[in-house]
Design an enzyme around this catalytic site. Structure first.
Site, short mmCIF file in Angstrom:
data_model
loop_
_atom_site.label_atom_id
_atom_site.label_comp_id
_atom_site.label_asym_id
_atom_site.label_seq_id
_atom_site.Cartn_x
_atom_site.Cartn_y
_atom_site.Cartn_z
N LEU A 1 0.84 -1.20 0.00
CA LEU A 1 0.00 0.00 0.00
C LEU A 1 0.88 1.25 0.00
O LEU A 1 1.67 1.47 0.91
CB LEU A 1 -0.91 0.01 1.23
CG LEU A 1 -1.83 1.21 1.37
CD1 LEU A 1 -2.87 1.23 0.25
CD2 LEU A 1 -2.54 1.20 2.72
N HIS B 1 5.45 2.46 12.29
CA HIS B 1 6.05 3.73 11.89
C HIS B 1 4.98 4.82 11.98
O HIS B 1 3.79 4.56 11.79
CB HIS B 1 6.56 3.60 10.45
CG HIS B 1 7.40 4.74 9.99
ND1 HIS B 1 6.88 5.96 9.65
CD2 HIS B 1 8.74 4.83 9.78
CE1 HIS B 1 7.85 6.76 9.26
NE2 HIS B 1 8.99 6.10 9.33
#
Length: 352
Positions: free
Chosen positions: A132, A236
């Site tokens: 993605l 992240h």
């Protein structure tokens, strides 16, 4: 500036999309294992995806479906997303499982559990949603969510091509200089390469180096530096929205993490994924004049292997028939009387 969200179409990658894929990959800060910035690799990825859409396939194999988000108004690719029908195969899928080892000394009345990393290999694993990536200039306005959920619409249409369990690897903690605290404490000692290099090698499909160089024994987490321990299972900063979307869909955190950056691995039973459960089939009765779509309520998709998906707001009639806009009808390359798949487009996460 975006004016209408129905100018975007998600479709399978084509052989003439290489330049667009390179531009999308170039927009990524750092690296993505499944999308290295390499011409030859991306050419192979396109070929692999074209094979995956073979109509003769009827079960999950090592098929790698790649979809692109096309801005029909500007004629450019704005993002990509993918599905691996089954991880593993000849090259295994590697992960660390976090397990707990009980230790006890009765005389000193010491008893506790120590977290330990165990290397796991999967040769016939679940399906995986992956790859993605949305170009920075197209972020916001829920296009990242559209990319993510469109994969589940395709899985709803062709469930026989996928496993009953679906996972997602979430990008782990990496600083602005491309350094991963988990990798610095674990991987670098064995690979003697920086994180970016090892991640790039893995992305190119060279998995034998992992088997040859990874430590053969469990790793006791208390022996790692604090920064490495605190990074384990943490997404992240730029991946938090993607993880939140998946959790809203029914994915949950597992005890497994990525072997490179320690990022979390989520999973969900395919039949438990919200978008898949909420997909409905309907027949197009008619179209209505095109108008800007600023707050779409549905994802609609053409139900065949030449997949097309759009954001829109459709009209549902009591008999189950549907009315869609003329623009959407054109983007889907559909006509009145055709069957389409549609599902509510939930827009809870606003940080995409």
């Amino acid at each position: 500036m975006l004016t209408s969200l129905d100018q975007f179409v998600i479709r399978p990658v084509r052989s003439d999309d290489l330049e667009g894929l390179l531009q999308v990959a170039a927009s990524l800060l750092g690296s993505m294992t499944s999308l290295p910035k390499d011409d030859a690799f991306l050419k192979r990825k396109i070929v692999d995806s074209l094979r995956a859409f073979d109509p003769l396939l009827s079960s999950a194999g090592s098929d790698n479906y790649l979809f692109v988000l096309e801005d029909r108004q500007e004629g450019v690719l704005a993002g990509i997303c993918g599905i691996l029908a089954r991880i593993g195969g000849f090259d295994p899928f590697y992960s660390y499982a976090i397990e707990y080892e009980a230790v006890r000394h009765e005389r000193l009345d010491i008893s506790h559990e120590i977290p330990v990393l165990h290397l796991e290999r999967s040769h016939k694993g679940p399906s995986e949603v992956c790859s993605l990536l949305l170009r920075p200039d197209y972020r916001k306005r829920h296009l990242g969510r559209f990319l993510s959920l469109s994969r589940f619409v395709f899985m709803a249409a062709f469930g026989e091509r996928f496993e009953s369990l679906v996972i997602a690897e979430i990008r782990g903690v990496v600083d602005d200089h491309g350094r991963s605290p988990f990798w610095e404490a674990v991987g670098r000692s064995f690979f003697q390469q920086d994180f970016q290099t090892a991640d790039f090698w893995s992305g190119l499909g060279n998995k034998q180096f992992i088997e040859d160089l990874m430590p053969k024994y469990p790793i006791y987490l208390p022996l790692l530096p604090k920064a490495a321990r605190e990074a384990i299972g943490v997404p992240h900063a730029r991946a938090k929205a993607a993880a939140a979307i998946l959790k809203e869909e029914g994915f949950y955190t597992t005890n497994k993490v990525d072997i490179f950056d320690g990022g979390p691995i989520l999973q969900a039973p395919r039949r438990g994924i919200r978008t898949i459960n909420e997909c409905r089939r309907g027949s197009i009765r008619s179209s209505k004049p095109a108008s800007p779509v600023l707050d779409p309520q549905h994802i609609v998709a053409r139900v065949d292997l030449d997949f097309r998906a759009c954001l829109t707001t459709l009209e549902e009639h009591l008999d189950g028939d549907l009315t869609v806009s003329e623009d959407v009808l054109g983007h889907l390359e559909a006509a009145p009387g055709d069957s389409i798949l549609y599902t509510p487009f939930h827009k809870k996460v606003l940080t995409e």
